[in-house]
Design a protein around this motif. Structure first.
Motif, short mmCIF file in Angstrom:
data_model
loop_
_atom_site.label_atom_id
_atom_site.label_comp_id
_atom_site.label_asym_id
_atom_site.label_seq_id
_atom_site.Cartn_x
_atom_site.Cartn_y
_atom_site.Cartn_z
N LEU A 54 0.87 -1.17 0.00
CA LEU A 54 0.00 0.00 0.00
C LEU A 54 0.90 1.22 0.00
O LEU A 54 1.77 1.38 0.86
CB LEU A 54 -0.90 0.01 1.24
N THR A 55 0.73 2.09 -0.99
CA THR A 55 1.57 3.28 -1.10
C THR A 55 0.70 4.52 -1.00
O THR A 55 -0.47 4.52 -1.40
CB THR A 55 2.35 3.30 -2.42
N ALA A 56 1.27 5.59 -0.44
CA ALA A 56 0.49 6.80 -0.23
C ALA A 56 1.43 7.98 0.00
O ALA A 56 2.63 7.81 0.25
CB ALA A 56 -0.44 6.64 0.97
N LYS A 57 0.85 9.17 -0.08
CA LYS A 57 1.56 10.40 0.31
C LYS A 57 0.92 10.91 1.60
O LYS A 57 -0.29 11.13 1.65
CB LYS A 57 1.47 11.45 -0.80
N PHE A 58 1.72 11.07 2.63
CA PHE A 58 1.27 11.61 3.91
C PHE A 58 1.60 13.10 3.91
O PHE A 58 2.77 13.48 3.87
CB PHE A 58 1.96 10.88 5.05
N MET A 59 0.57 13.95 3.94
CA MET A 59 0.77 15.38 3.75
C MET A 59 0.20 16.19 4.91
O MET A 59 -0.76 15.77 5.56
CB MET A 59 0.12 15.84 2.45
N GLN A 60 0.79 17.35 5.12
CA GLN A 60 0.26 18.31 6.08
C GLN A 60 0.12 19.66 5.40
O GLN A 60 1.00 20.07 4.64
CB GLN A 60 1.18 18.43 7.30
N PHE A 61 -0.99 20.36 5.67
CA PHE A 61 -1.19 21.70 5.13
C PHE A 61 -2.02 22.51 6.11
O PHE A 61 -2.72 21.97 6.97
CB PHE A 61 -1.88 21.65 3.75
N THR A 62 -1.90 23.83 6.00
CA THR A 62 -2.71 24.75 6.80
C THR A 62 -3.70 25.42 5.87
O THR A 62 -3.32 25.99 4.85
CB THR A 62 -1.83 25.82 7.48
N VAL A 63 -4.98 25.33 6.22
CA VAL A 63 -6.04 25.87 5.37
C VAL A 63 -5.83 27.37 5.16
O VAL A 63 -5.69 28.14 6.11
CB VAL A 63 -7.42 25.62 6.01
N GLY A 64 -5.74 27.77 3.88
CA GLY A 64 -5.58 29.19 3.54
C GLY A 64 -4.18 29.73 3.73
O GLY A 64 -3.95 30.93 3.57
N GLN A 65 -3.22 28.85 4.04
CA GLN A 65 -1.85 29.31 4.30
C GLN A 65 -1.20 29.86 3.03
O GLN A 65 -1.35 29.32 1.94
CB GLN A 65 -1.00 28.14 4.80
N LYS A 66 -0.45 30.97 3.18
CA LYS A 66 0.32 31.53 2.07
C LYS A 66 1.75 31.01 2.14
O LYS A 66 2.24 30.63 3.21
CB LYS A 66 0.31 33.06 2.13
N ALA A 67 2.42 30.99 1.01
CA ALA A 67 3.81 30.52 0.95
C ALA A 67 4.76 31.70 0.94
O ALA A 67 4.48 32.75 0.35
CB ALA A 67 4.03 29.68 -0.30
N HIS A 68 5.91 31.54 1.62
CA HIS A 68 6.93 32.59 1.65
C HIS A 68 7.87 32.45 0.46
O HIS A 68 8.16 31.35 0.00
CB HIS A 68 7.74 32.51 2.95
N PHE A 69 8.36 33.59 -0.04
CA PHE A 69 9.38 33.56 -1.08
C PHE A 69 10.33 34.74 -0.89
O PHE A 69 9.99 35.76 -0.28
CB PHE A 69 8.75 33.59 -2.48
N LEU A 70 11.56 34.58 -1.40
CA LEU A 70 12.58 35.63 -1.33
C LEU A 70 12.62 36.40 -2.63
O LEU A 70 12.45 35.84 -3.72
CB LEU A 70 13.95 35.02 -1.07
N GLU A 71 12.88 37.69 -2.53
CA GLU A 71 13.05 38.53 -3.72
C GLU A 71 14.25 39.43 -3.50
O GLU A 71 14.38 40.09 -2.46
CB GLU A 71 11.80 39.38 -3.95
N ARG A 72 15.14 39.46 -4.47
CA ARG A 72 16.33 40.30 -4.37
C ARG A 72 15.93 41.77 -4.48
O ARG A 72 15.22 42.18 -5.41
CB ARG A 72 17.30 39.95 -5.50
N ASP A 73 16.36 42.56 -3.48
CA ASP A 73 16.05 43.99 -3.45
C ASP A 73 17.29 44.76 -3.88
O ASP A 73 18.27 44.86 -3.14
CB ASP A 73 15.63 44.39 -2.03
#
Length: 329
Positions: free
Chosen positions: A61-80
């Motif tokens: 039996l194979t599966a992906k075990f995942m965790q997420f936060t409802v409505g969560q935004k993702a962080h990203f870096l931007e060079r200033d």
């Protein structure tokens, strides 16, 4: 184009606390069938965990075990270019009219079950403690195990370790791991203006995970009055270690049995941070206590692991491990 990358594969043996026989693969498959859809298998409210992408590969039996936060935004870096530094920002999941529900995945573990054999590869950190908790939640929700019983994902000792454990009882146990942190507040960097200098941004964090839980159980709200702020982009590392020592001058069989059970409690902690000290029998550590191997797996251009390649290698490893008595049948 796909590239080969090494990934750590962890092995656990599923057991019931009651000692009753257990075929984890079968009862998890039964619970998934009873749930009928993925929404019914989501554990939690704001932060949710779920088994998804269920399959049957080479009898596993194979599966992906995942965790997420409802409505969560993702962080990203931007060079200033103005400050010569990075600035941190967030982005929401892209939405399309009539599109199905979308969420950012915070943690991802690829899981394979074969009878009571448990193999998993974490692409994004989500450890064995979270997996063990979720499996117990799922199995109890669909009445596959008794309410007062519990599935333990136990480590498999080496043949040498098992022989030494049979001859020498456990004298002390050292367990530990690095603390994990989650961000609870984010303050952006304020750029330099004619009226002020640049004000560096920071993030406030709090400890989470098995080590944090262990410390909280021992000393209560140990972090509540000691807020930790970190410069954006910095990643400090903190280790915690606990040693449980059987110090009675006159030692009893009951006391040694208790120490043996405490040794099991170290199953969710780091491979290199766990030690089992035997009475007049030396110390067990590392691969003596846990079965873990490195697999070279194919990673697609998207950054996702090629599951067809992964499950084939997991199955081949398990067959070899059983044939060479690394793990029991």
């Amino acid at each position: 184009m796909a590239v080969d990358r090494p990934r750590a594969m962890h092995y656990k043996r599923a057991k019931l606390l009651s000692g009753a026989p257990l075929d984890l693969q079968s009862i998890v498959a039964d619970a998934i069938r009873d749930s009928q859809n993925v929404d019914a298998r989501e554990e939690g409210e704001a932060v949710r965990r779920v088994l998804s992408g269920i399959g049957n590969t080479n009898g596993m039996l194979t599966a992906k075990f995942m965790q997420f936060t409802v409505g969560q935004k993702a962080h990203f870096l931007e060079r200033d270019s103005a400050t010569g530094d990075y600035k941190l920002d967030t982005i929401a999941v892209p939405e399309e009219d009539g599109a199905a529900r979308r969420e950012f995945v915070e943690s991802l573990t690829f899981l394979a079950l074969s009878a009571s054999h448990v193999m998993f590869v974490s692409a994004l950190h989500l450890g064995s403690k979270a997996l063990e908790e979720h499996l117990n939640w799922l199995l109890k929700k669909y009445s596959k195990i008794a309410a007062d019983d519990y599935v333990i994902l136990a480590d498999q000792q080496s043949a040498n370790a098992e022989q030494r454990l049979a001859r020498h009882p456990v004298d002390s146990v050292t367990i530990g791991a690095e603390l994990d942190f989650e961000v609870v507040e984010m303050v952006k960097t304020q750029r330099r203006t004619k009226d002020r200098e640049t004000v560096p941004g920071y993030k406030s964090v709090r400890p989470v995970g098995p080590v944090a839980d262990m410390l909280s159980s021992l000393i209560g709200d140990w972090f509540g009055d000691v807020p930790l702020t970190k410069a954006l982009g910095k990643d400090e590392r903190i280790k915690a270690t606990l040693k449980l020592n059987y110090s009675n001058r006159r030692k009893s069989d009951e006391g040694f049995e208790m120490m043996q059970k405490l040794a099991v409690a170290g199953r969710h902690f780091d491979l290199d941070e766990t030690r089992v000290h035997l009475h007049k029998g030396g110390t067990l550590r590392g691969t003596d206590l846990k079965v873990q191997t490195s697999l070279t797996v194919s990673v697609l251009e998207s950054g996702m692991i090629d599951e067809f390649d992964l499950w084939g290698k997991v199955h081949s490893w398990l067959r070899h491990a059983i044939a060479t008595s690394i793990v029991p049948q």
